[in-house]
Motif scaffolding. Structure first.
Motif, PDB file in Angstrom:
ATOM      1  N   SER A 270       0.853  -1.189   0.000  1.00  0.00           N
ATOM      2  CA  SER A 270       0.000   0.000   0.000  1.00  0.00           C
ATOM      3  C   SER A 270       0.889   1.239   0.000  1.00  0.00           C
ATOM      4  CB  SER A 270      -0.895   0.019   1.234  1.00  0.00           C
ATOM      5  OG  SER A 270      -0.123   0.192   2.418  1.00  0.00           O
ATOM      6  N   ASN A 271       0.301   2.389  -0.309  1.00  0.00           N
ATOM      7  CA  ASN A 271       1.076   3.631  -0.289  1.00  0.00           C
ATOM      8  C   ASN A 271       1.639   3.916   1.098  1.00  0.00           C
ATOM      9  OD1 ASN A 271       0.690   4.192  -3.020  1.00  0.00           O
ATOM     10  ND2 ASN A 271      -1.193   5.334  -2.652  1.00  0.00           N
ATOM     11  N   GLN A 272       0.858   3.574   2.136  1.00  0.00           N
ATOM     12  CA  GLN A 272       1.341   3.804   3.495  1.00  0.00           C
ATOM     13  C   GLN A 272       2.542   2.917   3.808  1.00  0.00           C
ATOM     14  OE1 GLN A 272      -0.699   2.435   7.242  1.00  0.00           O
ATOM     15  NE2 GLN A 272      -0.918   4.643   7.593  1.00  0.00           N
ATOM     16  N   ASP A 273       2.487   1.656   3.364  1.00  0.00           N
ATOM     17  CA  ASP A 273       3.613   0.748   3.605  1.00  0.00           C
ATOM     18  C   ASP A 273       4.871   1.227   2.876  1.00  0.00           C
ATOM     19  OD1 ASP A 273       2.246  -0.890   5.291  1.00  0.00           O
ATOM     20  OD2 ASP A 273       1.811  -2.445   3.820  1.00  0.00           O
ATOM     21  N   LYS A 274       4.691   1.726   1.658  1.00  0.00           N
ATOM     22  CA  LYS A 274       5.840   2.256   0.921  1.00  0.00           C
ATOM     23  C   LYS A 274       6.443   3.437   1.670  1.00  0.00           C
ATOM     24  CE  LYS A 274       3.934   0.948  -3.583  1.00  0.00           C
ATOM     25  NZ  LYS A 274       3.296   1.454  -4.827  1.00  0.00           N
ATOM     26  N   TYR A 275       5.581   4.278   2.192  1.00  0.00           N
ATOM     27  CA  TYR A 275       6.048   5.457   2.917  1.00  0.00           C
ATOM     28  C   TYR A 275       6.792   5.056   4.194  1.00  0.00           C
ATOM     29  CZ  TYR A 275       6.020   9.989   5.253  1.00  0.00           C
ATOM     30  OH  TYR A 275       6.398  11.143   5.894  1.00  0.00           O
ATOM     31  N   ILE A 276       6.248   4.075   4.898  1.00  0.00           N
ATOM     32  CA  ILE A 276       6.895   3.604   6.130  1.00  0.00           C
ATOM     33  C   ILE A 276       8.277   3.021   5.816  1.00  0.00           C
ATOM     34  CG2 ILE A 276       6.798   1.847   7.949  1.00  0.00           C
ATOM     35  CD1 ILE A 276       3.735   2.189   7.897  1.00  0.00           C
ATOM     36  N   TRP A 277       8.342   2.147   4.813  1.00  0.00           N
ATOM     37  CA  TRP A 277       9.620   1.520   4.479  1.00  0.00           C
ATOM     38  C   TRP A 277      10.641   2.555   4.021  1.00  0.00           C
ATOM     39  CZ3 TRP A 277      12.617   1.217   0.094  1.00  0.00           C
ATOM     40  CH2 TRP A 277      13.691   0.320   0.165  1.00  0.00           C
ATOM     41  N   ARG A 278      10.229   3.467   3.134  1.00  0.00           N
ATOM     42  CA  ARG A 278      11.166   4.475   2.633  1.00  0.00           C
ATOM     43  C   ARG A 278      11.638   5.396   3.763  1.00  0.00           C
ATOM     44  NH1 ARG A 278       7.381   5.920  -2.603  1.00  0.00           N
ATOM     45  NH2 ARG A 278       8.045   4.193  -3.943  1.00  0.00           N
ATOM     46  N   SER A 279      10.710   5.780   4.628  1.00  0.00           N
ATOM     47  CA  SER A 279      11.076   6.683   5.726  1.00  0.00           C
ATOM     48  C   SER A 279      12.102   6.045   6.650  1.00  0.00           C
ATOM     49  CB  SER A 279       9.825   7.078   6.521  1.00  0.00           C
ATOM     50  OG  SER A 279       8.918   7.805   5.722  1.00  0.00           O
ATOM     51  N   ARG A 280      11.888   4.767   6.990  1.00  0.00           N
ATOM     52  CA  ARG A 280      12.787   4.103   7.933  1.00  0.00           C
ATOM     53  C   ARG A 280      14.058   3.599   7.258  1.00  0.00           C
ATOM     54  NH1 ARG A 280      14.124   4.172  11.486  1.00  0.00           N
ATOM     55  NH2 ARG A 280      14.011   2.249  12.667  1.00  0.00           N
TER      56      ARG A 280
END
Length: 325
Positions: A270-280
């Motif tokens: 999901s877009n949220q999962d992509k954001y979480i992975w990229r952020s961390r």
């Protein structure tokens, strides 16, 4: 008195008057305004406190508690019992935009006094770098639409920072040669930085950074894995095939970020999962900061990221094996 608000919403005189009046006459509102948590239910400076703390840590390696920041801002506005500084707000823009400048000046002055360092930094086109790739495509589009809509560089910047195309894809779309692309991108980014530095609005200040000092690099976990995989191989490196050879450290850094963005975009997330992975993983955002931003607990973010990282590791090892065979 209980007041719900979004900081950006307080741009009109009536709402600004309500905040100022409440600060002067309602002790409970005043306490929450300076020291309350960012739970989305009450009007306070929680987000401002957090940003000031992060900026001090990022630029000067100075870490001070948020409640201490709150006290500094409170003292700056209280002015020994008169609230006189509040009367200097001339209602020429958002109350919170005005307060950000007041708070920053007060906090940075205290840091200079207590830590003996200079916090004066003059940003210019030459000593700054863009950090748009660490932000969402939507934020980048908003920035370009606001500052570069009439610029001849708009389409080039849009393909790079919103569509997130590679250099080759951008050249094909815009019918450019390699030298044309390099020259145009340099001028386009200089024009964008100049526009960002000349605007009075600092909402997007986290999208431009000083070149000197600490620079957030791609996660060392990724680079360590790459070197480990490559050590056992002979011949060319799949990563070099993708990113290029004989690159400067800065160019390699940028291309690695683009590669990781492209690769994670192909994951079934999901877009949220992509954001979480990229952020961390890419930008090493603090899990506490990320949890606050997403409205989840630190534990939730840690578990989610752990699962995403396992999936990414599996996928990229598979990709590496195919490229190396």
């Amino acid at each position: 008195m209980e007041m719900k608000c979004k900081q950006e919403a307080f741009c009109d005189e009536e709402k600004a008057d309500t905040i100022i009046r409440s600060l002067k006459n309602d002790p409970e509102f005043c306490r929450n305004f300076f020291y309350g948590k960012n739970n989305g239910k009450k009007c306070n400076i929680a987000g401002m406190r957090s940003k000031l703390r992060n900026d001090l840590l990022y630029h000067y390696d100075v870490d001070i508690r948020e409640d201490y920041i709150a006290s500094i801002v409170y003292q700056a506005l209280w002015a020994e019992g008169t609230w006189a500084p509040l009367d200097t707000y001339k209602k020429q823009g958002s109350f919170f935009a005005w307060l950000k400048k007041v708070a920053r000046n007060a906090v940075y002055q205290r840091v200079e006094e207590e830590f003996g360092i200079s916090t004066t930094k003059i940003f210019s086109v030459g000593n700054t770098r863009l950090s748009l790739l660490s932000k969402s495509e939507a934020r980048c589009k908003e920035l370009l639409d606001e500052l570069m809509a009439d610029s001849k560089y708009y389409h080039l910047l849009y393909t790079i920072y919103v569509d997130r195309l590679t250099k080759e894809e951008t050249m094909a779309r815009l019918d450019m040669t390699g030298s044309d692309y390099d020259d145009a991108r340099k001028k386009a980014e200089a024009a964008l930085k100049r526009a960002m530095l000349n605007t009075a609005d600092d909402r997007d200040s986290d999208m431009i950074r000083m070149k000197k000092g600490h620079v957030t690099l791609v996660s060392s976990d990724f680079l360590a894995d790459v070197f480990e995989w490559d050590r056992a191989r002979t011949g060319g490196s799949p990563l070099s095939d993708v990113l290029g050879v004989n690159l400067s450290e800065e160019a390699l850094q940028e291309k690695t970020i683009c590669f990781l963005h492209d690769f994670s975009e192909r994951m079934d997330w999901s877009n949220q999962d992509k954001y979480i992975w990229r952020s961390r993983f890419i930008y090493q955002t603090s899990p506490v900061e990320l949890a606050r931003e997403l409205g989840h607990s630190r534990c939730w973010v840690d578990i989610r990221y752990f699962r995403l990282k396992k999936k990414f590791n599996s996928a990229i090892r598979t990709w590496w094996g195919k490229m190396a065979s």
